[in-house]
Design a protein around this motif. Structure first.
Motif, PDB file in Angstrom:
ATOM      1  N   ILE A 117      -6.985  69.385  34.481  1.00  0.00           N
ATOM      2  CA  ILE A 117      -7.036  70.195  33.266  1.00  0.00           C
ATOM      3  C   ILE A 117      -7.345  71.632  33.649  1.00  0.00           C
ATOM      4  N   LEU A 118      -6.535  72.561  33.155  1.00  0.00           N
ATOM      5  CA  LEU A 118      -6.787  73.983  33.339  1.00  0.00           C
ATOM      6  C   LEU A 118      -6.611  74.653  31.986  1.00  0.00           C
ATOM      7  N   GLY A 119      -7.636  75.452  31.549  1.00  0.00           N
ATOM      8  CA  GLY A 119      -7.493  76.042  30.224  1.00  0.00           C
ATOM      9  C   GLY A 119      -8.534  77.107  29.928  1.00  0.00           C
ATOM     10  N   ALA A 120      -8.539  77.507  28.649  1.00  0.00           N
ATOM     11  CA  ALA A 120      -9.454  78.551  28.176  1.00  0.00           C
ATOM     12  C   ALA A 120     -10.161  78.070  26.911  1.00  0.00           C
ATOM     13  N   ASP A 121     -11.394  78.574  26.685  1.00  0.00           N
ATOM     14  CA  ASP A 121     -12.203  78.191  25.522  1.00  0.00           C
ATOM     15  C   ASP A 121     -12.520  79.418  24.667  1.00  0.00           C
ATOM     16  N   TYR A 122     -12.670  79.153  23.378  1.00  0.00           N
ATOM     17  CA  TYR A 122     -13.267  80.133  22.466  1.00  0.00           C
ATOM     18  C   TYR A 122     -14.384  79.394  21.736  1.00  0.00           C
ATOM     19  N   ILE A 123     -15.652  79.816  21.986  1.00  0.00           N
ATOM     20  CA  ILE A 123     -16.824  79.104  21.455  1.00  0.00           C
ATOM     21  C   ILE A 123     -17.482  79.993  20.398  1.00  0.00           C
ATOM     22  N   ASP A 124     -17.428  79.527  19.143  1.00  0.00           N
ATOM     23  CA  ASP A 124     -17.930  80.315  17.999  1.00  0.00           C
ATOM     24  C   ASP A 124     -19.170  79.612  17.439  1.00  0.00           C
ATOM     25  N   LEU A 125     -20.360  80.024  17.910  1.00  0.00           N
ATOM     26  CA  LEU A 125     -21.620  79.439  17.448  1.00  0.00           C
ATOM     27  C   LEU A 125     -22.237  80.293  16.340  1.00  0.00           C
ATOM     28  N   ASP A 126     -23.395  79.844  15.842  1.00  0.00           N
ATOM     29  CA  ASP A 126     -24.012  80.543  14.713  1.00  0.00           C
ATOM     30  C   ASP A 126     -24.360  81.990  15.059  1.00  0.00           C
ATOM     31  N   ASN A 127     -24.850  82.202  16.282  1.00  0.00           N
ATOM     32  CA  ASN A 127     -25.369  83.536  16.585  1.00  0.00           C
ATOM     33  C   ASN A 127     -24.467  84.367  17.490  1.00  0.00           C
ATOM     34  N   GLU A 128     -23.404  83.738  18.066  1.00  0.00           N
ATOM     35  CA  GLU A 128     -22.510  84.514  18.920  1.00  0.00           C
ATOM     36  C   GLU A 128     -21.208  83.759  19.144  1.00  0.00           C
ATOM     37  N   ALA A 129     -20.206  84.486  19.633  1.00  0.00           N
ATOM     38  CA  ALA A 129     -18.911  83.903  20.012  1.00  0.00           C
ATOM     39  C   ALA A 129     -18.627  84.324  21.447  1.00  0.00           C
ATOM     40  N   THR A 130     -18.232  83.384  22.281  1.00  0.00           N
ATOM     41  CA  THR A 130     -17.955  83.670  23.690  1.00  0.00           C
ATOM     42  C   THR A 130     -16.614  83.077  24.086  1.00  0.00           C
ATOM     43  N   LYS A 131     -16.108  83.599  25.220  1.00  0.00           N
ATOM     44  CA  LYS A 131     -14.843  83.096  25.784  1.00  0.00           C
ATOM     45  C   LYS A 131     -15.123  82.583  27.185  1.00  0.00           C
ATOM     46  N   ALA A 132     -14.373  81.548  27.580  1.00  0.00           N
ATOM     47  CA  ALA A 132     -14.589  80.944  28.889  1.00  0.00           C
ATOM     48  C   ALA A 132     -13.283  80.334  29.396  1.00  0.00           C
ATOM     49  N   ALA A 133     -13.263  80.078  30.684  1.00  0.00           N
ATOM     50  CA  ALA A 133     -12.179  79.311  31.311  1.00  0.00           C
ATOM     51  C   ALA A 133     -12.757  77.989  31.789  1.00  0.00           C
ATOM     52  N   MET A 154     -15.270  68.425  32.464  1.00  0.00           N
ATOM     53  CA  MET A 154     -14.829  69.789  32.707  1.00  0.00           C
ATOM     54  C   MET A 154     -16.009  70.706  32.986  1.00  0.00           C
ATOM     55  N   VAL A 155     -15.769  71.725  33.803  1.00  0.00           N
ATOM     56  CA  VAL A 155     -16.714  72.810  34.049  1.00  0.00           C
ATOM     57  C   VAL A 155     -16.184  74.051  33.349  1.00  0.00           C
ATOM     58  N   HIS A 156     -17.044  74.727  32.578  1.00  0.00           N
ATOM     59  CA  HIS A 156     -16.657  75.902  31.806  1.00  0.00           C
ATOM     60  C   HIS A 156     -17.380  77.129  32.355  1.00  0.00           C
ATOM     61  N   GLN A 157     -16.651  78.196  32.598  1.00  0.00           N
ATOM     62  CA  GLN A 157     -17.218  79.427  33.136  1.00  0.00           C
ATOM     63  C   GLN A 157     -16.964  80.574  32.154  1.00  0.00           C
ATOM     64  N   GLY A 158     -18.058  81.189  31.663  1.00  0.00           N
ATOM     65  CA  GLY A 158     -17.919  82.279  30.703  1.00  0.00           C
ATOM     66  C   GLY A 158     -17.287  83.513  31.313  1.00  0.00           C
ATOM     67  N   PHE A 159     -16.505  84.249  30.505  1.00  0.00           N
ATOM     68  CA  PHE A 159     -15.851  85.472  30.971  1.00  0.00           C
ATOM     69  C   PHE A 159     -16.831  86.647  31.057  1.00  0.00           C
ATOM     70  N   ASP A 160     -17.670  86.817  30.004  1.00  0.00           N
ATOM     71  CA  ASP A 160     -18.527  87.998  29.917  1.00  0.00           C
ATOM     72  C   ASP A 160     -19.961  87.703  30.373  1.00  0.00           C
ATOM     73  N   GLU A 161     -20.609  86.766  29.730  1.00  0.00           N
ATOM     74  CA  GLU A 161     -22.019  86.528  29.979  1.00  0.00           C
ATOM     75  C   GLU A 161     -22.280  85.695  31.232  1.00  0.00           C
ATOM     76  N   GLY A 162     -21.248  85.072  31.791  1.00  0.00           N
ATOM     77  CA  GLY A 162     -21.436  84.287  33.001  1.00  0.00           C
ATOM     78  C   GLY A 162     -22.001  82.913  32.761  1.00  0.00           C
ATOM     79  N   TYR A 163     -21.829  82.379  31.566  1.00  0.00           N
ATOM     80  CA  TYR A 163     -22.298  81.019  31.304  1.00  0.00           C
ATOM     81  C   TYR A 163     -21.561  80.023  32.199  1.00  0.00           C
ATOM     82  N   SER A 164     -22.288  79.010  32.651  1.00  0.00           N
ATOM     83  CA  SER A 164     -21.685  77.891  33.382  1.00  0.00           C
ATOM     84  C   SER A 164     -22.075  76.615  32.658  1.00  0.00           C
TER      85      SER A 164
END
Length: 352
Positions: A117-133, A154-164
């Motif tokens: 699996i290879l893809g991208a995420d858009y995570i829209d939570l109550d206090n913020e929205a982030t993007k990840a691969a 799957m392992v998700h890696q944030g684009f901006d904040e560096g979430y793993s």
């Protein structure tokens, strides 16, 4: 402690996925193909960098959602996912919630039992929205040609904040296109037995025989036609006459008949009857006598045996061409004669 807990959870889920993969390989029915929809239930583990509205660390949570996809080839498929996220934080505040969207490219291996699996995420939570691969691995179990169970990690890696982040879960999927149809084996054609027929027994089958009635005792070529060689066939006639006579002896009629039959067999031949005399008597008289002798035999060929007169001619030579030279009665008797010689080249069949 949080980091250790996360590693333990990841190890347990990874082991579960690998075990399920081995289970799925034993359970394959047939690979499904086409458009598909499905439902997923996943567990999420976060690295602690993600915070809720009160500043507490979000540690883990549950994702429940749907997927929609299509196989674009035997190996590749596109997929969109949407899941409701119910996340837990370490503080006493309210749980975090939101939507988790994904777009994936799936690459199937070993007849669709497993896939990357290879893809991208858009995570829209109550206090913020982030993007990840994300990068992951999935297994599948085909319950029927259309219904499939799946397991994914799957392992998700944030684009901006560096979430793993890490997610793992199970799902059920329905394929509208059903299973991939296997080509039907070509029908076995029962060939009729080949019957070899050689009616004239010349060694060439009837289907190739251009001369179907050749004699059995003659050699033939590859087309079944008789082989020939050229031969010269000759016929000689000699009739002796009494002294000073142009009357054809009765006993010579059979020889003349044989000459007539030879001419009937070879209608392309013409004959010249040559008349001769001995040296007894005057030259002028002997010339006339030789001509009467030749004419007599010619007349028998035409009138008695039906040979066309245009094919028969007579010529007298008198005493000029003796058969034998000398002055005895025996030599004179031999020279009182008519002669005719015919020859022709003909094809003669080669015998086996």
């Amino acid at each position: 402690m949080h980091h250790k807990t996360k590693l333990t959870t990841v190890a347990v889920l990874t082991a579960a996925v690998m075990s399920a993969s081995a289970w799925a390989q034993k359970g394959v029915i047939e690979p499904s193909q086409g458009w598909f929809v499905g439902a997923q239930l996943k567990h999420a583990e976060f690295d602690g960098d993600r915070k809720d509205a009160n500043g507490n660390e979000i540690r883990r949570g549950t994702l429940a959602g749907l997927e929609l996809g299509i196989d674009i080839s035997d190996r590749f498929a596109w997929r969109l996912t949407a899941a409701n996220a119910d996340l837990n934080s370490d503080g006493a505040g309210e749980d975090e919630s939101g939507m988790w969207y994904g777009a994936d490219l799936l690459y199937h291996i070993n007849d669709k039992r497993n896939y990357f699996i290879l893809g991208a995420d858009y995570i829209d939570l109550d206090n913020e929205a982030t993007k990840a691969a994300h990068l992951g691995f999935g297994i599948r179990y085909n319950m029927t040609p259309s219904w499939v169970l799946t397991g994914e990690a799957m392992v998700h890696q944030g684009f901006d904040e560096g979430y793993s982040d890490f997610t793992a879960g199970i799902g059920i999927r329905y394929y509208f296109g059903g299973h991939k149809s296997e080509p039907k084996p070509a029908p076995i054609v029962q060939l009729a037995p080949v019957v070899i027929v050689d009616t004239d027994s010349d060694g060439v089958v009837d289907s190739l025989d251009e001369c179907p009635a050749t004699p059995v005792d003659y050699a033939v070529d590859s087309s079944g036609c008789t082989l020939y060689r050229e031969e010269t066939v000759s016929k000689r006639l000699m009739v002796n006459f009494a002294n000073d006579s142009a009357k054809v002896p009765f006993e010579s009629k059979e020889d003349i008949q044989e000459l007539a039959e030879f001419m009937e067999k070879y209608p392309q031949l013409n004959v010249v009857i040559e008349g001769h005399t001995s040296s007894v008597g005057a030259d002028d008289y002997n010339q006339q006598l030789s001509e009467r002798r030749a004419d007599a035999v010619s007349e028998i060929l035409v009138s008695d045996y039906g040979i066309d007169g245009a094919r028969v001619s007579a010529k007298g030579y008198g005493e000029s061409n003796p058969l034998l030279k000398g002055n005895s009665e025996k030599i004179h008797a031999a020279n009182r004669r008519i002669m005719a010689v015919l020859s022709v080249n003909e094809k003669v069949g080669i015998r086996k």
